[in-house]
Design a protein around this motif. Structure first.
Motif, PDB file in Angstrom:
ATOM      1  N   PHE A 188       0.852  -1.191   0.000  1.00 42.86           N
ATOM      2  CA  PHE A 188       0.000   0.000   0.000  1.00 42.86           C
ATOM      3  C   PHE A 188       0.884   1.234   0.000  1.00 42.86           C
ATOM      4  O   PHE A 188       2.099   1.146   0.231  1.00 42.86           O
ATOM      5  CB  PHE A 188      -0.942   0.007   1.207  1.00 42.86           C
ATOM      6  N   SER A 189       0.284   2.387  -0.256  1.00 38.37           N
ATOM      7  CA  SER A 189       1.093   3.604  -0.286  1.00 38.37           C
ATOM      8  C   SER A 189       0.234   4.840  -0.104  1.00 38.37           C
ATOM      9  O   SER A 189      -0.986   4.801  -0.262  1.00 38.37           O
ATOM     10  CB  SER A 189       1.873   3.703  -1.607  1.00 38.37           C
ATOM     11  N   ALA A 190       0.905   5.909   0.247  1.00 39.81           N
ATOM     12  CA  ALA A 190       0.301   7.232   0.343  1.00 39.81           C
ATOM     13  C   ALA A 190       1.325   8.236  -0.165  1.00 39.81           C
ATOM     14  O   ALA A 190       2.523   7.960  -0.187  1.00 39.81           O
ATOM     15  CB  ALA A 190      -0.090   7.556   1.787  1.00 39.81           C
ATOM     16  N   GLU A 191       0.872   9.388  -0.571  1.00 41.29           N
ATOM     17  CA  GLU A 191       1.788  10.412  -1.072  1.00 41.29           C
ATOM     18  C   GLU A 191       2.627  10.967   0.071  1.00 41.29           C
ATOM     19  O   GLU A 191       2.087  11.333   1.116  1.00 41.29           O
ATOM     20  CB  GLU A 191       0.999  11.539  -1.727  1.00 41.29           C
ATOM     21  N   PRO A 192       3.939  11.044  -0.087  1.00 40.81           N
ATOM     22  CA  PRO A 192       4.782  11.614   0.969  1.00 40.81           C
ATOM     23  C   PRO A 192       4.382  13.059   1.275  1.00 40.81           C
ATOM     24  O   PRO A 192       4.167  13.852   0.361  1.00 40.81           O
ATOM     25  CB  PRO A 192       6.195  11.532   0.382  1.00 40.81           C
ATOM     26  N   GLN A 193       4.305  13.359   2.564  1.00 37.34           N
ATOM     27  CA  GLN A 193       3.905  14.698   2.976  1.00 37.34           C
ATOM     28  C   GLN A 193       4.876  15.310   3.964  1.00 37.34           C
ATOM     29  O   GLN A 193       4.579  16.350   4.570  1.00 37.34           O
ATOM     30  CB  GLN A 193       2.493  14.637   3.580  1.00 37.34           C
ATOM     31  N   SER A 194       6.009  14.682   4.123  1.00 35.83           N
ATOM     32  CA  SER A 194       7.062  15.206   4.989  1.00 35.83           C
ATOM     33  C   SER A 194       8.327  14.425   4.681  1.00 35.83           C
ATOM     34  O   SER A 194       8.308  13.482   3.893  1.00 35.83           O
ATOM     35  CB  SER A 194       6.688  15.042   6.463  1.00 35.83           C
ATOM     36  N   PHE A 195       9.418  14.801   5.322  1.00 35.26           N
ATOM     37  CA  PHE A 195      10.598  13.959   5.255  1.00 35.26           C
ATOM     38  C   PHE A 195      10.251  12.597   5.851  1.00 35.26           C
ATOM     39  O   PHE A 195       9.377  12.488   6.719  1.00 35.26           O
ATOM     40  CB  PHE A 195      11.766  14.583   6.009  1.00 35.26           C
ATOM     41  N   TYR A 196      10.939  11.567   5.397  1.00 36.17           N
ATOM     42  CA  TYR A 196      10.594  10.215   5.838  1.00 36.17           C
ATOM     43  C   TYR A 196      10.587  10.100   7.352  1.00 36.17           C
ATOM     44  O   TYR A 196       9.760   9.391   7.943  1.00 36.17           O
ATOM     45  CB  TYR A 196      11.542   9.176   5.214  1.00 36.17           C
ATOM     46  N   TRP A 197      11.514  10.776   8.039  1.00 33.99           N
ATOM     47  CA  TRP A 197      11.645  10.614   9.486  1.00 33.99           C
ATOM     48  C   TRP A 197      10.548  11.337  10.270  1.00 33.99           C
ATOM     49  O   TRP A 197      10.348  11.045  11.440  1.00 33.99           O
ATOM     50  CB  TRP A 197      13.018  11.084   9.957  1.00 33.99           C
ATOM     51  N   ASP A 198       9.855  12.261   9.633  1.00 33.47           N
ATOM     52  CA  ASP A 198       8.760  12.964  10.307  1.00 33.47           C
ATOM     53  C   ASP A 198       7.417  12.276  10.115  1.00 33.47           C
ATOM     54  O   ASP A 198       6.433  12.661  10.752  1.00 33.47           O
ATOM     55  CB  ASP A 198       8.655  14.403   9.784  1.00 33.47           C
ATOM     56  N   ASP A 199       7.351  11.298   9.247  1.00 29.61           N
ATOM     57  CA  ASP A 199       6.098  10.619   8.947  1.00 29.61           C
ATOM     58  C   ASP A 199       5.827   9.549  10.010  1.00 29.61           C
ATOM     59  O   ASP A 199       6.640   8.640  10.201  1.00 29.61           O
ATOM     60  CB  ASP A 199       6.200   9.973   7.560  1.00 29.61           C
ATOM     61  N   PRO A 200       4.699   9.614  10.716  1.00 30.63           N
ATOM     62  CA  PRO A 200       4.449   8.657  11.806  1.00 30.63           C
ATOM     63  C   PRO A 200       4.292   7.216  11.330  1.00 30.63           C
ATOM     64  O   PRO A 200       4.676   6.284  12.045  1.00 30.63           O
ATOM     65  CB  PRO A 200       3.160   9.181  12.452  1.00 30.63           C
TER      66      PRO A 200
END
Length: 682
Positions: free
Chosen positions: A379-391
């Protein structure tokens, strides 16, 4: 099929007989039969006790590597493998100044799983996939009495002609009629052993045993151990999926490397449960769905419950573990693995970050209970932050840190660059793109990169995907009554097969391969598995040996299951990254991808890997098994991030305003995520 009670009785009786037999063998074995070995674990006292418990002798305490040296007989060696706390067992070989190997490398010798029987003879093909010629030393044969005498034996040329009576025989020099150097199995070649009998041979293949011995000590046996495989087809409606052949997993299945004991968790729309025996049972009829959890409802389910109203999760799971088979070839990559189903997406294939994170939390909490070593995320979602900020990414990183091999789909937003989604943009995990065989699985020359397959780099400069796998028109299990089956009835065969394309399917293939790797060597870490997958992959190259697709499109290349299982490469993945400090927030990392003033992508420190956003879909290229990366896997390394990097000259991440300015995550964490979108068959 045996009832559960009968199965249990037979198992207990078998174990009792095996124990008594082993005890008798241990007593009868002589000291001269003992071998010197090094046994590694976590506690010297426990290792010493384990050696003594099987009657062996401890010869060394090797605390520097948490191991003991010991002398064990063959039976004692088999017995100690079952003891708790044993991590690895090595042969304690002699040392010398020569580079000769202590034991022969036999992994490149293979054979057809079935022989051909017709007329008055049997035929069996063997293969040498290595780079060294092998010379036949002797042949041991057992055959049904009804066949009569052996009259002739050929291995390219006639080795024997005469009369060999009985039901067993050994054929060796000097009785051969050809020179020893002509009984050769050439490097990269195949040979056929042919035996002619006095009478028409019995067609039941279980009545034959053949063993070919070579001069270097290697041998090939017929039949392979798993008797169930000789049934050929699992049922009259079975069809080939070809994926095991495409990634070279079929030979591993015949060697018993089929995922046994490895738990694979699939976070998706659920699974079909016991409605499909090929999902719920392994090839031997044992139940293998260990658990189901509904992250949407936050409750555990009856492991037999049918939880998938969409069909996507079932299709993906079947690619990993299906025990259905046609002509002896399994539909699944790891048909003997255990399955743990986790539902985080609804019947429409939609979900939320919160549910996906809860699903990940449950998987990590139950990893030891179900031996979850591999986790599939299609599954996937559009990135909305740097990878390390994504919960969600943080939860995925925690699963990787906990020792679970996480496999994520790249997404179906290609062919444009920088289209890899969350969680595929996590630098640590294995992100998978898709190839298609153009509906000609036997002809690799027309294989292409799937046009929908998302491409890198990520905003942080990491090369993604790391690897490719079959993802075009993949045949898997699904009920026609599921949401996807109803929406696309033209791709259902009205039985149990549904055909889909996407990086969801390619991720499932690699999850199956990861299970094979872990079964073969349970001591490997997720970083080790990623390294071996990349080091053994086959990049697509043109006639001149240059990459046919950009490194940002194909990563290291097409997955090769057989090569990955036997690969011995170390420390080539996630170098210079530190997941602990990444998760703690003390450090974060950037990749080596960049974009120049012309808009072209390249790898810092590596020449010759420039990508100008062009897409090559031409046919006639090859999957190279020996591609030489000019600087190893420099592109897979990271380096420490600092705020000044965002302002450095020309770095691509300094151009992404959304990520520079940050992103406000909602307090409820209800950001949307979805299983990968439907794409046309390719």
């Amino acid at each position: 099929m045996m009832t559960p009670k009968l199965k249990q009785t037979a198992l207990v009786s078998g174990l009792a007989l095996a124990f008594l037999g082993a005890a008798a063998l241990i007593q009868s074995e002589q000291p001269s039969e003992q071998r010197a070995v090094i046994i590694q674990g976590s506690d010297l006292a426990a290792l010493t006790a384990a050696v003594q418990s099987v009657g062996g002798e401890v010869t060394h305490e090797l605390g520097i590597i948490k191991a003991v040296g010991a002398r064990l007989s063959p039976t004692q060696l088999e017995a100690i493998k079952e003891r708790d706390g044993i991590r690895r067992i090595y042969a304690d070989s002699d040392l010398s100044t020569s580079s000769a190997s202590a034991e022969p490398d036999c992994r490149y010798l293979n054979a057809e799983p079935l022989m051909k029987i017709g007329g008055d003879k049997i035929e069996w093909e063997v293969y040498n996939n290595g780079a060294v010629d092998r010379y036949l030393n002797s042949v041991v044969a057992i055959w049904p009495k009804a066949n009569g005498d052996i009259e002739e034996l050929k291995f390219h040329e006639k080795l024997f002609k005469g009369a060999m009576p009985g039901v067993s025989a050994t054929f060796a020099r000097p009785q051969w009629q050809i020179a020893a150097d002509k009984a050769k199995l050439k490097a990269g070649g195949k040979e056929k052993i042919e035996i002619k009998f006095e009478e028409h041979p019995v067609t039941d293949q279980q009545g034959y045993e053949l063993r070919l011995f070579f001069n270097d000590g290697c041998s090939i046996d017929f039949p392979p151990p798993p008797e169930v495989l000789f049934a050929g087809d699992s049922d009259k409606h079975a069809k080939r999926s070809y994926i095991a052949t495409l990634v070279d997993a079929e030979d591993l299945h015949w060697q018993g490397i089929d995922g046994k004991g490895v738990g694979v968790a699939v976070i998706d729309t659920g699974i079909w449960g016991d409605k499909s025996v090929y999902l719920s049972e392994d090839p031997y009829g044992n139940e293998r769905i260990l658990a189901q959890y509904d992250a949407i409802e936050n409750k555990t389910l009856d492991y037999k419950k049918e939880s998938d109203g969409n069909g996507h999760g079932t299709h993906v799971s079947s690619i990993v573990v299906s025990s259905r088979r046609k002509s002896g070839e399994f539909n699944g990559i790891a048909p003997n693995a255990n399955l743990i189903g986790v539902r985080a997406f609804d019947d429409d294939g939609q979900g939320s970050y919160a549910n996906a994170i809860r699903a990940l939390d449950w998987v990590v909490a139950h990893k030891d209970a179900y031996n979850i070593r591999v986790l599939n995320l299609s599954f996937s979602a559009e990135p909305q932050s740097f990878y390390w900020d994504d919960p969600l990414n943080q939860a995925v990183m925690a699963a990787w840190q906990a020792g679970i091999v996480v496999v994520a789909s790249a997404g179906n937003e290609g062919p444009d660059p920088m289209t890899v989604g969350v969680p595929g943009n996590v630098p640590y995990v294995i992100t998978v793109g898709a190839m298609t065989d153009s509906v000609t699985p036997a002809d690799a020359s027309d294989d292409t990169l799937a046009s929908f397959s998302s491409a890198g780099p990520t905003v942080e400069g990491f090369v993604k995907p790391e690897i490719l796998a079959p993802g075009g028109h993949i045949r898997g299990l699904m009920s026609k009554d599921k949401r996807l089956g109803k929406r696309h009835p033209e791709f259902h065969d009205a039985d149990e097969y549904f055909t889909m394309s996407g990086t969801s399917q390619s991720a499932a293939v690699v999850s199956g391969v990861a299970a094979l790797i872990v079964q073969a060597d349970p001591t490997l870490t997720p970083d080790d598995v990623k390294c071996r997958l990349m080091a053994s992959a086959r990049p697509r190259v043109d006639a001149s040996g240059n990459l046919a697709y950009s490194i940002f499109q194909q990563g290291a290349g097409l997955v090769d299951a057989y090569a990955a299982v036997y690969d011995q490469t170390w420390d080539c993945a996630n170098q210079d990254l530190d997941i602990a400090t990444d998760l703690s927030g003390d450090n974060h990392f950037l990749g080596r991808a960049n974009q120049d003033e012309n808009g072209d992508y390249y790898i810092i420190g590596m020449d010759g890997y420039l990508w100008s956003k062009g897409y090559l879909w031409s046919k006639g290229y090859l999957w190279s098994k020996g591609y030489l990366w000019s600087k190893g896997y420099l592109w897979s390394k990271g380096y420490l991030w600092s705020k000044t990097d965002l302002e450095s000259d020309g770095y691509l991440w300094s151009k992404v305003n959304l990520l520079n300015n940050g992103y406000l995550w909602t307090k409820t964490l209800n950001e949307a995520a979805a299983i990968n979108a439907w794409v046309p068959q390719e």
